[in-house]
Design an enzyme around this catalytic site. Structure first.
Site, short mmCIF file in Angstrom:
data_model
loop_
_atom_site.label_atom_id
_atom_site.label_comp_id
_atom_site.label_asym_id
_atom_site.label_seq_id
_atom_site.Cartn_x
_atom_site.Cartn_y
_atom_site.Cartn_z
N HIS A 294 0.84 -1.21 0.00
CA HIS A 294 0.00 0.00 0.00
C HIS A 294 0.88 1.26 0.00
CE1 HIS A 294 -3.33 -2.74 0.61
NE2 HIS A 294 -2.62 -3.31 1.57
N GLU A 309 -2.63 0.40 7.87
CA GLU A 309 -1.74 -0.70 7.51
C GLU A 309 -0.49 -0.21 6.80
OE1 GLU A 309 -1.50 -4.60 4.58
OE2 GLU A 309 -3.39 -3.48 4.72
N HIS A 363 2.61 -7.05 4.93
CA HIS A 363 1.24 -6.57 5.12
C HIS A 363 0.76 -6.85 6.54
CE1 HIS A 363 0.15 -5.79 0.83
NE2 HIS A 363 1.18 -6.60 0.64
N GLU A 424 1.25 -11.70 6.20
CA GLU A 424 0.16 -11.06 6.95
C GLU A 424 0.52 -11.24 8.42
OE1 GLU A 424 -2.09 -9.23 5.81
OE2 GLU A 424 -2.77 -9.89 3.83
#
Length: 461
Positions: A294, A309, A363, A424
């Site tokens: 991102h 995030e 992430h 993650e």
């Protein structure tokens, strides 16, 4: 192909309006192969904290998908041929042909209208998209479609979509038929990139360091002794020309790569002591590309306490970079080292162009408030060993539930040509996980764990 264009339109709208208020709505004109698509009266597209939500009837009315709404289970099913997507109100997980995939936002009911987030499927689309901010219109062109209104057939529609400076490299994201002309000048020393028949895209003008009135701006560069700053402007209007200048502290050579077919990532690499040549190489070291997911107008998941995030991803990535820089047998390259945005395809392209040995995308997860733990994704079976090596270390560092190593059809690990893994690390939607994710000491442990996993996989000292 034409059906997919509307979904791409929604992605463009999300990027073009990155600072809109939470759950704001708006309308726009849509042109597909030069013909305007007529939306039903009152139809609005909603921007929910940066995630575009669209009424489900828009998909059925304009694109011809078969849509089924099950009130009892609050389930929406959208089908087109063999492609079947099932979503449940309030759940961030969708089922795509039997594959569980996480969305940025859960579908919602708004005044009896079902709104669904569509960004998660945009990677599969294939239309050329251009957003005209002045006309508040999006132009979609299929592979066999016509010209957009106001354009000459075969005309150049190149845009500069974003730029960043990292690892002594200038990276410029471009779309269209961009043909950069690079030259080196002295008194003062600088590298000049001119792109004729090119303008700044609307996504670029959302950059805080860009003056929309003067069509110019600059990027402050620190930590790189070769470079003072990077300047950019709409240098000429006839023909439309974007000029980017790298102001140097002393004369410096460079290498150039990209963009392929006029679109993608264009890189000016200062990591060379010779005249421009292809790939500078890594001196026998293993090359690791670290991707902080991102960035900029794309915050990623939003945590329980509204933490973003993108900030966690970058914080850990920078710590990993710092540790890897100390490793004598590893060279590290970052896809981003500040709060900038890169398309998914360009993140993969960086690793592919550099012929990296390993690609790792960092992430944080999101889901129900009760969901907790660490999971790691791979795409190819050949990636699984890397994912296992990283996962083992990260689970121990985080001390959260071990959710396992799983197959994931994510663009960045699907399109990279070397072993890749998507991490993650924890769930921002869980209060305990979020607290750990943003604890500096925990981030230090996670960064060290990632480095151990990389070294164990590469078998380097």
């Amino acid at each position: 192909m034409k059906k997919f264009g509307f979904l791409m339109f929604l992605v463009v709208i999300m990027i073009a309006f990155p600072k809109m208020a939470d759950a704001s709505s708006y309308s726009a004109k849509i042109y597909l192969d030069g013909q305007q698509i007529n939306l039903s009266s009152g139809v609005k597209v909603e921007n929910n904290n940066g995630t575009v939500m669209v009424p489900i009837r828009v998909i059925s009315e304009n694109l011809g998908y078969n849509v089924n709404w099950n009130k009892a289970s609050q389930t929406v099913t959208v089908q087109d041929g063999s492609q079947k997507v099932t979503m449940v109100i309030g759940s961030q997980y969708a089922d795509i042909n039997g594959q569980r995939v996480q969305m940025a936002k859960a579908p919602v009911l708004r005044g009896g209208t079902t709104l669904v987030p569509i960004r998660f499927i945009s990677e599969q689309m294939g239309l050329e998209v251009r957003w005209d901010n002045a006309q508040k219109a999006v132009y979609l062109t299929s592979s066999n479609g016509g010209s957009n209104p106001g354009e000459q057939p075969g005309g150049n529609t190149s845009t500069v979509d974003g730029l960043s400076f990292s690892e002594n490299r200038l990276m410029v994201a471009v779309t269209g038929n961009a043909k950069p002309n690079v030259s080196k000048l002295s008194n003062p020393d600088r590298i000049v990139i001119d792109m004729e028949n090119t303008n700044f895209s609307d996504t670029f003008s959302s950059n805080a360091s860009f003056n929309d009135a003067t069509k110019s701006g600059q990027l402050t560069v620190s930590g790189y002794p070769d470079v003072k700053m990077v300047r950019y402007s709409l240098y000429n209007s006839n023909p439309m020309t974007v000029r980017i200048v790298i102001d140097l502290n002393s004369a410096k050579n460079y290498t150039v790569s990209g963009p392929e077919n006029g679109s993608g990532l264009f890189i000016v690499d200062l990591n060379t002591t010779t005249n421009p040549t292809p790939d500078p190489g890594t001196g026998g070291k293993k090359l690791v590309v670290i991707d902080a997911g991102h960035g900029d107008h794309d915050p990623g998941a939003i945590g329980v306490t509204k933490k973003k995030e993108k900030d966690f991803n970058l914080a850990v990535a920078l710590k990993v970079e710092k540790l890897l820089a100390k490793e004598k047998n590893i060279q590290v390259v970052m896809t981003r080292s500040n709060d900038t945005f890169l398309e998914l395809k360009d993140r993969a392209k960086i690793a592919n162009d550099l012929k990296a040995d390993v690609f790792i995308s960092i992430h944080a997860n999101s889901g129900p408030s009760t969901a907790s733990g660490t999971e790691t994704y791979y795409y190819n079976e050949s990636d699984k060993a890397l994912a296992n090596a990283l996962h083992k270390e990260i689970v121990q560092a985080m001390g959260l539930k071990d959710r396992g190593v799983k197959y994931g059809n994510f663009h960045v690990i699907r399109e990279t040509k070397m072993p890749g893994a998507l991490l993650e690390v924890g769930f921002l939607s869980n209060k305990t996980d979020e607290s750990k994710l943003f604890d500096p000491a925990t981030q230090d442990r996670v960064a060290a764990a990632i480095v151990r996993g990389i070294k164990n996989y590469l078998k380097v000292d």
